[in-house]
Design an enzyme around this catalytic site. Structure first.
Site, PDB file in Angstrom:
ATOM      1  N   GLY A   9     -16.617 -28.352  15.808  1.00 28.12           N
ATOM      2  CA  GLY A   9     -16.804 -29.439  16.767  1.00 28.12           C
ATOM      3  C   GLY A   9     -16.098 -29.169  18.085  1.00 28.12           C
ATOM      4  N   THR A  11     -17.246 -28.212  20.837  1.00 30.05           N
ATOM      5  CA  THR A  11     -17.996 -28.622  22.029  1.00 30.05           C
ATOM      6  C   THR A  11     -17.958 -30.132  22.254  1.00 30.05           C
ATOM      7  OG1 THR A  11     -20.072 -28.829  20.786  1.00 30.05           O
ATOM      8  CG2 THR A  11     -19.585 -26.685  21.765  1.00 30.05           C
ATOM      9  N   ALA A  85     -18.806 -33.457  12.972  1.00 32.29           N
ATOM     10  CA  ALA A  85     -19.404 -34.477  12.101  1.00 32.29           C
ATOM     11  C   ALA A  85     -20.532 -35.164  12.856  1.00 32.29           C
ATOM     12  CB  ALA A  85     -18.362 -35.520  11.683  1.00 32.29           C
ATOM     13  N   GLN A  86     -21.432 -35.755  12.106  1.00 35.42           N
ATOM     14  CA  GLN A  86     -22.378 -36.698  12.706  1.00 35.42           C
ATOM     15  C   GLN A  86     -21.564 -37.965  12.870  1.00 35.42           C
ATOM     16  OE1 GLN A  86     -24.183 -39.194  14.208  1.00 35.42           O
ATOM     17  NE2 GLN A  86     -24.353 -40.028  12.143  1.00 35.42           N
ATOM     18  N   SER A 128     -11.258 -41.397  10.241  1.00 41.54           N
ATOM     19  CA  SER A 128     -11.712 -42.400  11.211  1.00 41.54           C
ATOM     20  C   SER A 128     -11.314 -43.798  10.772  1.00 41.54           C
ATOM     21  CB  SER A 128     -13.238 -42.328  11.346  1.00 41.54           C
ATOM     22  OG  SER A 128     -13.753 -43.445  12.046  1.00 41.54           O
ATOM     23  N   GLU A 130     -13.195 -46.156  10.912  1.00 42.29           N
ATOM     24  CA  GLU A 130     -14.369 -46.716  10.247  1.00 42.29           C
ATOM     25  C   GLU A 130     -14.223 -46.665   8.730  1.00 42.29           C
ATOM     26  OE1 GLU A 130     -17.157 -48.175  11.449  1.00 42.29           O
ATOM     27  OE2 GLU A 130     -16.455 -48.063  13.522  1.00 42.29           O
ATOM     28  N   TYR A 152     -21.494 -43.372   7.707  1.00 45.88           N
ATOM     29  CA  TYR A 152     -20.501 -42.564   8.418  1.00 45.88           C
ATOM     30  C   TYR A 152     -19.109 -42.832   7.854  1.00 45.88           C
ATOM     31  CZ  TYR A 152     -17.208 -41.148  12.036  1.00 45.88           C
ATOM     32  OH  TYR A 152     -16.139 -40.592  12.694  1.00 45.88           O
ATOM     33  N   LYS A 156     -16.540 -40.303   5.708  1.00 46.23           N
ATOM     34  CA  LYS A 156     -15.164 -40.008   6.114  1.00 46.23           C
ATOM     35  C   LYS A 156     -14.172 -40.314   4.981  1.00 46.23           C
ATOM     36  CE  LYS A 156     -15.525 -38.277  10.215  1.00 46.23           C
ATOM     37  NZ  LYS A 156     -15.032 -36.921  10.507  1.00 46.23           N
ATOM     38  N   HIS A 182     -10.932 -43.471  20.286  1.00 41.67           N
ATOM     39  CA  HIS A 182     -10.284 -42.820  21.431  1.00 41.67           C
ATOM     40  C   HIS A 182     -11.384 -42.323  22.366  1.00 41.67           C
ATOM     41  CE1 HIS A 182     -10.669 -40.191  17.951  1.00 41.67           C
ATOM     42  NE2 HIS A 182     -10.800 -39.147  18.757  1.00 41.67           N
ATOM     43  N   ARG A 187     -16.512 -38.624  26.759  1.00 43.22           N
ATOM     44  CA  ARG A 187     -17.130 -39.330  25.639  1.00 43.22           C
ATOM     45  C   ARG A 187     -18.638 -39.138  25.676  1.00 43.22           C
ATOM     46  NH1 ARG A 187     -16.363 -40.540  20.508  1.00 43.22           N
ATOM     47  NH2 ARG A 187     -15.595 -42.645  20.110  1.00 43.22           N
TER      48      ARG A 187
END
Length: 326
Positions: A9, A11, A85-86, A128, A130, A152, A156, A182, A187
């Site tokens: 991840g 990028t 991750a998606q 996360s 979430e 999601y 996690k 964050h 973003r």
């Protein structure tokens, strides 16, 4: 001899900031990217454009164990940061199968690669907020039970349990950072904060007429992404691996974020707002706020950037970028 770090991840928002941070620390930085990213760098590698000649990119698939194993075994990194991750929650409702499959399997592949090679590599898993979902208590800390409300969030939680299991079963230095929201100028455009900042800028430039949002009452603990990657690194510098909640301890509504963003450009948010039922989640997470006492006391990390300053950074960045385009 330089320490080596491998980032999945790289990028993305966090990956790009982490790569810059590690370069400043003197690391040799490696990243796994999809082949399509290398074929279309202007579109997919824009966040790491300034450092691309200083890092090493490896074409690979997070959905292939052989791909991850071979890259890992070739590099033999000292630290392995699994951020890929998606991660767009709304999309996870649309395609829960790919979200669960790719997110859980990729974490398992990374951990297994470390175990099978027998290398001493410190591993970081990006958890996360979430994971908490329908919260059992406020604020949330490392002992708060998980009740995820999306595939999601479920993926996690599975990644968290995999990481803990490998730590306890195979004595690996594997830690999870349970990061609350964050944001930054980097973003992704699909996330609500960037959607707000970009829309406000477009409206100010008379290139857009209104902003469509869903649940304005949902509250989040928003921090500044560059500070959060420092927390990731600090976790792996600890002698013993552990799990940490990372956040500001302050919570604000989406309505507050939008009002402040528009106010920064001298606009009245309510004049340009449209509520669209399509943007409401099937199962909403209403209130997330971090209790970061553990990482504050044990490692010394604490969020510094306040919400209004974060909003200002994002909105002015988008306004200046779009103004140049216009």
């Amino acid at each position: 001899m330089k320490l080596k770090a491998l980032i999945t991840g790289i990028t993305g928002q966090d990956g790009s900031y982490l790569a810059e941070f590690l370069l400043k620390k003197g690391y040799e930085v490696h990243g796994i990217v999809r082949r399509v990213a290398l074929e279309n760098p202007d579109h997919r590698l824009w966040r790491i454009k300034k450092i691309i000649k200083k890092i090493h990119l490896h074409s690979g698939s997070m959905e292939s164990y052989a791909s991850i194993f071979n890259i890992f075994n070739r590099i033999k990194p000292n630290e392995f940061y699994h951020l890929a991750a998606q991660s767009y929650v709304d999309y996870s409702f649309q395609d829960e199968f790919s979200t669960l499959s790719s997110n859980i399997s990729s974490t398992h592949y990374c951990l297994s690669a470390i175990k099978e090679t027998g290398l001493y590599t410190k591993f970081y898993f990006a958890g996360s907020s979430e994971m908490f979902g329908k919260v059992k208590k406020i604020p949330q800390n490392e002992n708060t039970p998980f009740h995820p409300r999306s595939s999601y969030g479920i993926s996690k939680v599975a990644g968290f349990e995999l990481t803990r299991n490998y730590r306890e079963t195979y004595n690996m230095h594997a830690s999870t950072g349970i990061l609350f929201n964050h944001e930054s100028e980097r973003r992704g455009f699909e996330f609500v904060t960037r959607k707000i900042s970009r829309s406000a800028a477009l409206i100010k430039l008379k290139k857009q007429k209104y902003l469509e949002l869903g649940n304005l009452k949902a509250k989040r603990d928003w921090g500044y992404a560059p500070e959060y990657v420092q927390a990731m690194w600090l976790m792996l510098q600890e002698k013993k691996p552990d799990d940490f909640v990372v956040g500001t301890g302050e919570t604000y509504s989406i309505n507050y974020f939008a009002e402040k963003a528009f106010e920064t450009l001298g606009l009245d948010f309510q004049k340009y707002l449209k509520i669209n039922p399509l943007f409401f989640r099937p199962a909403e997470v209403d209130l997330l706020v971090a209790d970061s006492t553990k990482i504050n006391k044990k490692i010394g990390w604490k969020a510094k950037t306040k919400i209004d300053k974060l909003i200002e950074k994002m909105i002015l960045n988008d306004f200046n970028l779009l103004k140049k385009e216009v």
